[in-house]
Design a protein around this motif. Structure first.
Motif, PDB file in Angstrom:
ATOM      1  N   ALA A  56       0.839  -1.208   0.000  1.00  0.00           N
ATOM      2  CA  ALA A  56       0.000   0.000   0.000  1.00  0.00           C
ATOM      3  C   ALA A  56       0.869   1.251   0.000  1.00  0.00           C
ATOM      4  CB  ALA A  56      -0.911   0.001   1.222  1.00  0.00           C
ATOM      5  N   SER A  57       0.314   2.343  -0.484  1.00  0.00           N
ATOM      6  CA  SER A  57       0.998   3.631  -0.474  1.00  0.00           C
ATOM      7  C   SER A  57       0.638   4.395   0.797  1.00  0.00           C
ATOM      8  CB  SER A  57       0.577   4.462  -1.685  1.00  0.00           C
ATOM      9  OG  SER A  57       0.939   5.813  -1.514  1.00  0.00           O
ATOM     10  N   PRO A  58       1.621   5.005   1.470  1.00  0.00           N
ATOM     11  CA  PRO A  58       1.295   5.796   2.660  1.00  0.00           C
ATOM     12  C   PRO A  58       0.438   7.017   2.330  1.00  0.00           C
ATOM     13  CG  PRO A  58       3.585   6.111   2.054  1.00  0.00           C
ATOM     14  CD  PRO A  58       3.063   4.999   1.193  1.00  0.00           C
ATOM     15  N   LYS A  59       0.495   7.464   1.067  1.00  0.00           N
ATOM     16  CA  LYS A  59      -0.332   8.605   0.665  1.00  0.00           C
ATOM     17  C   LYS A  59      -1.807   8.283   0.807  1.00  0.00           C
ATOM     18  CE  LYS A  59      -1.380  11.599  -3.277  1.00  0.00           C
ATOM     19  NZ  LYS A  59      -0.988  11.995  -4.648  1.00  0.00           N
ATOM     20  N   HIS A 106       6.847   7.378   4.868  1.00  0.00           N
ATOM     21  CA  HIS A 106       5.933   8.448   5.286  1.00  0.00           C
ATOM     22  C   HIS A 106       5.482   9.249   4.065  1.00  0.00           C
ATOM     23  CE1 HIS A 106       8.367   7.424   8.836  1.00  0.00           C
ATOM     24  NE2 HIS A 106       7.232   7.636   9.490  1.00  0.00           N
ATOM     25  N   PHE A 107       4.412  10.008   4.249  1.00  0.00           N
ATOM     26  CA  PHE A 107       3.959  10.889   3.169  1.00  0.00           C
ATOM     27  C   PHE A 107       3.400  12.188   3.733  1.00  0.00           C
ATOM     28  CE2 PHE A 107       1.273  12.737  -0.043  1.00  0.00           C
ATOM     29  CZ  PHE A 107       1.990  12.545  -1.218  1.00  0.00           C
ATOM     30  N   THR A 108       2.280  12.081   4.465  1.00  0.00           N
ATOM     31  CA  THR A 108       1.631  13.290   4.987  1.00  0.00           C
ATOM     32  C   THR A 108       2.526  14.023   5.981  1.00  0.00           C
ATOM     33  OG1 THR A 108       0.549  11.976   6.712  1.00  0.00           O
ATOM     34  CG2 THR A 108      -0.690  12.355   4.673  1.00  0.00           C
ATOM     35  N   GLN A 109       3.474  13.341   6.558  1.00  0.00           N
ATOM     36  CA  GLN A 109       4.360  13.980   7.532  1.00  0.00           C
ATOM     37  C   GLN A 109       5.213  15.081   6.896  1.00  0.00           C
ATOM     38  OE1 GLN A 109       3.898  10.655   7.224  1.00  0.00           O
ATOM     39  NE2 GLN A 109       2.784  10.326   9.142  1.00  0.00           N
ATOM     40  N   TRP A 110       5.431  14.987   5.585  1.00  0.00           N
ATOM     41  CA  TRP A 110       6.232  15.994   4.881  1.00  0.00           C
ATOM     42  C   TRP A 110       5.370  17.061   4.199  1.00  0.00           C
ATOM     43  CZ3 TRP A 110      10.797  14.590   6.512  1.00  0.00           C
ATOM     44  CH2 TRP A 110      11.118  13.230   6.623  1.00  0.00           C
ATOM     45  N   THR A 111       4.106  16.749   3.970  1.00  0.00           N
ATOM     46  CA  THR A 111       3.249  17.570   3.108  1.00  0.00           C
ATOM     47  C   THR A 111       3.046  18.981   3.648  1.00  0.00           C
ATOM     48  OG1 THR A 111       2.074  15.603   2.335  1.00  0.00           O
ATOM     49  CG2 THR A 111       0.966  17.714   2.044  1.00  0.00           C
ATOM     50  N   VAL A 136      13.077  14.605  -4.399  1.00  0.00           N
ATOM     51  CA  VAL A 136      12.244  13.648  -3.675  1.00  0.00           C
ATOM     52  C   VAL A 136      11.223  14.367  -2.790  1.00  0.00           C
ATOM     53  CG1 VAL A 136      12.271  11.843  -1.904  1.00  0.00           C
ATOM     54  CG2 VAL A 136      13.967  11.820  -3.736  1.00  0.00           C
ATOM     55  N   LEU A 137      11.668  15.348  -2.025  1.00  0.00           N
ATOM     56  CA  LEU A 137      10.764  16.038  -1.102  1.00  0.00           C
ATOM     57  C   LEU A 137       9.729  16.880  -1.841  1.00  0.00           C
ATOM     58  CD1 LEU A 137      10.866  15.727   2.002  1.00  0.00           C
ATOM     59  CD2 LEU A 137      12.998  15.088   0.925  1.00  0.00           C
ATOM     60  N   THR A 138      10.091  17.402  -3.002  1.00  0.00           N
ATOM     61  CA  THR A 138       9.107  18.135  -3.817  1.00  0.00           C
ATOM     62  C   THR A 138       7.987  17.204  -4.260  1.00  0.00           C
ATOM     63  OG1 THR A 138      10.764  19.713  -4.583  1.00  0.00           O
ATOM     64  CG2 THR A 138       8.781  19.488  -5.925  1.00  0.00           C
ATOM     65  N   GLU A 139       8.329  15.966  -4.610  1.00  0.00           N
ATOM     66  CA  GLU A 139       7.317  14.980  -4.989  1.00  0.00           C
ATOM     67  C   GLU A 139       6.346  14.704  -3.844  1.00  0.00           C
ATOM     68  OE1 GLU A 139       5.167  12.031  -7.013  1.00  0.00           O
ATOM     69  OE2 GLU A 139       6.482  13.637  -7.734  1.00  0.00           O
ATOM     70  N   LEU A 140       6.799  14.861  -2.606  1.00  0.00           N
ATOM     71  CA  LEU A 140       5.952  14.624  -1.438  1.00  0.00           C
ATOM     72  C   LEU A 140       5.254  15.897  -0.965  1.00  0.00           C
ATOM     73  CD1 LEU A 140       8.335  12.230   0.516  1.00  0.00           C
ATOM     74  CD2 LEU A 140       6.408  11.638  -0.948  1.00  0.00           C
ATOM     75  N   HIS A 141       5.259  16.922  -1.806  1.00  0.00           N
ATOM     76  CA  HIS A 141       4.564  18.189  -1.545  1.00  0.00           C
ATOM     77  C   HIS A 141       5.162  18.974  -0.393  1.00  0.00           C
ATOM     78  CE1 HIS A 141       1.201  17.274  -4.347  1.00  0.00           C
ATOM     79  NE2 HIS A 141       1.484  16.031  -4.006  1.00  0.00           N
ATOM     80  N   ALA A 142       6.440  18.745  -0.107  1.00  0.00           N
ATOM     81  CA  ALA A 142       7.151  19.600   0.838  1.00  0.00           C
ATOM     82  C   ALA A 142       7.647  20.838   0.097  1.00  0.00           C
ATOM     83  CB  ALA A 142       8.316  18.849   1.465  1.00  0.00           C
TER      84      ALA A 142
END
Length: 197
Positions: A56-59, A106-111, A136-142
Motif C-alpha cells: 500500500a501507499s502511505p499517501k 511516510h507521506f503526509t508527515q512531509w506535506t 524527492v521532497l518536492t514529490e511529497l509536496h514539501a
C-alpha cells in the motif's frame, strides 16, 4: 512552543563512524540560538526503518499504513514537526539509503512543510545528495528551502565539533530565517485550509 513551532533536525546517516551527529549538534545549537523553533534532533540510527515496504501507499493508507511498531516514535516526531533540516552526507553522488527509507515510509508527515538541507562530504560538500533530496521532497509536496549549507572536506574543515569557516554561522542564520518564515506561513495555511494533496 514558539510561533513557528517545532523543528526536526534529522541525522540521515546510520553508517559506522558517521560525522552526521557532529554536524547535527552544531546545527541544533545554531537553531536554538536563532530562537525561531523548539528543536528536536532525530537520529535515524535510533529507529527500526526496514528497506522492505508494504504494498500500500502511505499517501492513500493514511493512519492505517502498516508501519513497524519500532517506527512509531519516528512517525510521531515527524508528524509533530512544522519544519525540517535534513543533515546528510553524500554517498556515490546521492544520499544514504537509510534516509530514503525513512522518507518513503511516510507521506503526509512531509506535506506542506518546509525542508532545508545541511550536507557534508568531500570536494562537493554533499551537494549532490542535497540536490537529489530536493527532487524527492518536492514529490511529497514539501517546500524546499533554497539557502542550504554545505561543508566540503569536513574532515579537515571542522575542529572541536565546529566548522572552521567563520561565515558558516551567518549562512545558518539565513537558512533558519527563511525556514522560520515558511514554517509560520505554512502552519497557518494548514490550519486554515486542508492541503489539496
Amino acid at each position: 512552543m514558539t510561533d513557528s513551532g517545532r523543528l526536526a533536525i534529522i541525522i540521515g546517516s546510520v553508517r559506522e563512524g558517521r560525522f552526521g551527529p557532529v554536524v547535527a549538534s552544531w546545527v541544533a545549537e545554531q537553531a536554538t540560538t536563532h530562537g525561531g523553533f523548539d528543536v528536536d534532533v532525530i537520529d535515524l540510527a535510533d529507529f527500526d526503518v526496514p528497506l522492505v515496504l508494504p504494498a500500500a501507499s502511505p499517501k492513500y493508507a493514511g493512519d492505517a499504513y502498516p508501519r513497524p511498531e519500532g517506527m512509531r516514535p519516528l512517525t510521531e516526531r515527524l508528524d509533530a514537526a512544522d519544519a525540517f533540516i535534513i543533515v546528510t552526507p553524500e554517498y556515490n553522488h546521492s544520499y544514504p539509503a537509510s534516509l530514503k527509507a525513512a522518507i518513503d515510509w511516510h507521506f503526509t508527515q512531509w506535506t506542506a512543510k518546509p525542508v532545508a538541507f545541511v550536507s557534508y562530504g568531500g570536494a562537493a560538500g554533499g551537494r549532490h545528495g542535497a540536490l537529489h533530496l530536493e527532487n524527492v521532497l518536492t514529490e511529497l509536496h514539501a517546500v524546499t528551502i533554497r539557502d542550504g549549507l554545505a561543508f566540503p572536506a569536513y574532515f579537515t574543515t571542522w575542529d572541536g565539533g565546529r566548522p572552521l569557516d567563520p561565515t558558516a554561522a551567518g549562512y545558518a542564520t539565513t537558512l533558519l530565517t527563511q525556514l522560520t518564515w515558511w514554517a509560520t506561513a505554512l502552519r497557518r495555511a494548514r490550519a486554515e485550509t486542508p492541503y489539496p494533496a
